[in-house]
Design an enzyme around this catalytic site. Structure first.
Site, PDB file in Angstrom:
ATOM      1  N   ARG A  92       0.819  -1.222   0.000  1.00  0.00           N
ATOM      2  CA  ARG A  92       0.000   0.000   0.000  1.00  0.00           C
ATOM      3  C   ARG A  92       0.847   1.264   0.000  1.00  0.00           C
ATOM      4  O   ARG A  92       0.459   2.266  -0.591  1.00  0.00           O
ATOM      5  CB  ARG A  92      -0.949  -0.011   1.199  1.00  0.00           C
ATOM      6  CG  ARG A  92      -2.053  -1.002   0.990  1.00  0.00           C
ATOM      7  CD  ARG A  92      -2.959  -1.096   2.169  1.00  0.00           C
ATOM      8  NE  ARG A  92      -4.097  -1.953   1.856  1.00  0.00           N
ATOM      9  CZ  ARG A  92      -4.840  -2.553   2.762  1.00  0.00           C
ATOM     10  NH1 ARG A  92      -4.596  -2.386   4.043  1.00  0.00           N
ATOM     11  NH2 ARG A  92      -5.855  -3.301   2.406  1.00  0.00           N
ATOM     12  N   LYS A 123     -19.808 -17.950  -0.853  1.00  0.00           N
ATOM     13  CA  LYS A 123     -21.271 -17.858  -0.776  1.00  0.00           C
ATOM     14  C   LYS A 123     -21.907 -17.046  -1.901  1.00  0.00           C
ATOM     15  O   LYS A 123     -21.357 -16.035  -2.328  1.00  0.00           O
ATOM     16  CB  LYS A 123     -21.657 -17.200   0.545  1.00  0.00           C
ATOM     17  CG  LYS A 123     -21.341 -18.041   1.748  1.00  0.00           C
ATOM     18  CD  LYS A 123     -21.680 -17.290   3.002  1.00  0.00           C
ATOM     19  CE  LYS A 123     -21.460 -18.154   4.222  1.00  0.00           C
ATOM     20  NZ  LYS A 123     -21.583 -17.367   5.440  1.00  0.00           N
ATOM     21  N   GLY A 140      -9.823  -9.276  -2.802  1.00  0.00           N
ATOM     22  CA  GLY A 140      -9.306 -10.165  -1.752  1.00  0.00           C
ATOM     23  C   GLY A 140      -8.648 -11.430  -2.236  1.00  0.00           C
ATOM     24  O   GLY A 140      -7.519 -11.424  -2.732  1.00  0.00           O
TER      25      GLY A 140
HETATM   26  P1  AMP Z   1     -15.078 -15.066  -0.557  1.00  0.00           P
HETATM   27  O1  AMP Z   1     -14.521 -14.274   0.587  1.00  0.00           O
HETATM   28  O2  AMP Z   1     -16.549 -15.206  -0.567  1.00  0.00           O
HETATM   29  O3  AMP Z   1     -14.524 -14.616  -1.890  1.00  0.00           O
HETATM   30  O4  AMP Z   1     -14.589 -16.546  -0.331  1.00  0.00           O
HETATM   31  C1  AMP Z   1     -13.255 -16.930  -0.375  1.00  0.00           C
HETATM   32  C2  AMP Z   1     -13.126 -18.229   0.329  1.00  0.00           C
HETATM   33  O5  AMP Z   1     -13.952 -19.177  -0.280  1.00  0.00           O
HETATM   34  C3  AMP Z   1     -11.736 -18.805   0.332  1.00  0.00           C
HETATM   35  O6  AMP Z   1     -11.211 -18.748   1.621  1.00  0.00           O
HETATM   36  C4  AMP Z   1     -11.927 -20.239  -0.128  1.00  0.00           C
HETATM   37  O7  AMP Z   1     -11.245 -21.180   0.670  1.00  0.00           O
HETATM   38  C5  AMP Z   1     -13.425 -20.439   0.042  1.00  0.00           C
HETATM   39  N1  AMP Z   1     -13.949 -21.499  -0.816  1.00  0.00           N
HETATM   40  C6  AMP Z   1     -13.845 -21.617  -2.142  1.00  0.00           C
HETATM   41  N2  AMP Z   1     -14.399 -22.769  -2.560  1.00  0.00           N
HETATM   42  C7  AMP Z   1     -14.859 -23.398  -1.478  1.00  0.00           C
HETATM   43  C8  AMP Z   1     -15.512 -24.653  -1.264  1.00  0.00           C
HETATM   44  N3  AMP Z   1     -15.810 -25.467  -2.260  1.00  0.00           N
HETATM   45  N4  AMP Z   1     -15.823 -24.987   0.007  1.00  0.00           N
HETATM   46  C9  AMP Z   1     -15.521 -24.153   1.024  1.00  0.00           C
HETATM   47  N5  AMP Z   1     -14.911 -22.954   0.882  1.00  0.00           N
HETATM   48  C10 AMP Z   1     -14.579 -22.593  -0.352  1.00  0.00           C
END
Ligand code: AMP
Length: 415
Positions: free
Chosen positions: A34, A217, A373
């Site tokens: 940053r 999610k 992220g």
């Molecule tokens: P997000 O913050 O919603 O972008 O989610 C990122 C996270 O989703 C990461 O830490 C991944 O480990 C998790 N992730 C991706 N695929 C899966 C899965 N099939 N089951 C559980 N977690 C997941």
């Protein structure tokens, strides 16, 4: 005003940067991305004969002084990066004498803005449900204006280069701009690049446009999915979301991450894609594990027939092929969110296949934006960061921009 057109000679510039860098327990910076990100703007002002008043937040001190979040800890690092000494104002709201004394080429770093609740402008110590909350909010907004006015009084012009906080209407990111006319406020170079990157995927789209949304999610990505639905040609939905879709379509997902209360939403997304002619690509197979760990036993199974006791943790070979095919030949690409639990080395194949396909398409002339992220961590993990067009520095700000929201930090500059 454009920063490249402003004459900084003899002028004091107050610059909002995002120096919210991670520190270890000894206060040593563990990642200076940053600070490096703001250097082009800061150096440009100094080289143009201006003086700098640098302001930032660090952490979440919630309106109170907290030595662990003092920007004094990074003063030396900033001086080293800039190549000039940096003075420090240990009270950001009482720095007028130090600011007045600045000469061309000199730099003053202000203490953490969030030591003052006025920065965020939210009333402290009172719950939203409290009948007195509205009044407290009104009072805090008035105090926020005063605080912003004080900061503005230090300088002749205002530069916002903090994309990471551009989605917040804080004193230093937006309210302060009210105290400068249009010719004396501007975006910094980093902000300009971020805004241009978002424009490339929302406005100046070259087709075909493929968006890849992953992560855990559906519920946290729905705003983006809906905004993109009107724009993309191909939409890959992967990662943990896969299983909410598989379940909504009547499948069995074992222990896979699945939002049971979002099945209708998943069906609605499928219907929207059909109605709008979007090629929706969902994972058809997955690499399942028998526990949520790197060393779990693995088997490849259909994403809609995950056995009991197993959970889908990465995209399977058939899905990886389908994802790569939807990326191949694309001219605009957006990627947010991994295709699997990429933190576990044994479950990175899906995310790697996406990263490699994006790198290849970019080599062939596509514009690719990676952000929000985890996908940034992914592309770095695979060593492919140099082979994509742009990696955004702003997590939440980028996601809100892609949702189509106007960012207060950008709007305040009025371009
Ligand atoms: P997000 O913050 O919603 O972008 O989610 C990122 C996270 O989703 C990461 O830490 C991944 O480990 C998790 N992730 C991706 N695929 C899966 C899965 N099939 N089951 C559980 N977690 C997941």
């Amino acid at each position: 005003m454009k920063i490249k057109d402003f004459n900084f000679a003899g002028k004091k510039a107050i610059v909002r940067v995002d120096f919210n860098v991670p520190l270890d327990e000894n206060g040593v910076i563990t990642d200076d991305t940053r600070i490096r990100g703001a250097l082009p703007t800061l150096k440009h002002i100094l080289e143009g004969g201006g003086s700098l008043i640098i302001m930032s937040h660090m952490g979440k001190p919630k309106g109170k002084v907290n030595a662990k979040m003092s920007l004094g800890q990074i003063r030396e690092a900033v001086a080293k990066a800039l190549g000039v000494p940096v003075q420090f104002a240990d009270d950001c709201a009482k720095a007028k004498p130090q600011a007045d004394a600045l000469k061309a080429g000199e730099v003053l770093l202000l203490e953490n803005l969030r030591f003052y609740p006025e920065e965020e402008g939210k009333p402290v110590g009172i719950e939203k449900e409290d009948p007195a909350y509205e009044q407290a909010k009104k009072e805090m907004k008035a105090r926020q204006k005063e605080f912003a006015k004080t900061l503005a009084s230090y300088a002749d012009c205002y530069v916002n280069d903090a994309f990471g906080t551009a989605h917040r209407k804080h004193a230093s990111t937006a309210v302060i701009a009210d105290y400068f006319d249009a010719d004396h406020k501007m975006l910094g170079f980093l902000m300009e690049k971020e805004v241009e990157a978002v424009d490339n995927i929302l406005k100046n789209i070259r087709r075909p446009f493929t968006a890849i949304m992953g992560g855990s999610k559906v519920s946290t990505k729905i705003g983006i999915i809906e905004n993109l639905m009107d724009k993309v040609d191909n939409l890959i939905l992967c990662g943990g979301m896969t299983y909410t879709f598989a379940r909504a379509l009547g499948g069995h997902v074992g222990n896979s991450i699945c939002e049971e209360d979002k099945l209708d939403l998943a069906l609605n997304i499928i219907a929207q894609a059909k109605a709008k002619g979007v090629n929706l690509v969902l994972g058809t197979d997955c690499v399942a594990g028998d526990s949520f760990s790197n060393d779990a036993h693995q088997q490849v199974v259909p994403a809609n027939a995950v056995p009991e006791g197993w959970e889908g943790m990465d995209a399977g070979p058939e899905s990886r092929k389908a994802f790569a095919a939807a990326i191949d030949g694309a001219k605009t690409i957006l990627w947010n969110g991994p295709a699997g639990v990429f933190e576990f080395d044994n479950f990175t194949a899906g995310s790697r296949a996406i990263a490699e396909a994006i790198a290849k398409a970019t080599d062939e002339g596509a514009y690719s934006l990676i952000g929000g992220g985890d996908s940034v961590a992914c592309i770095n993990k695979f060593g492919l960061a140099d082979r994509v067009s742009y990696i955004s520095t702003g997590g939440g700000a980028l996601l809100e921009a892609i949702e189509g929201k106007i960012l207060p930090g950008v709007a305040a500059i009025g371009e």
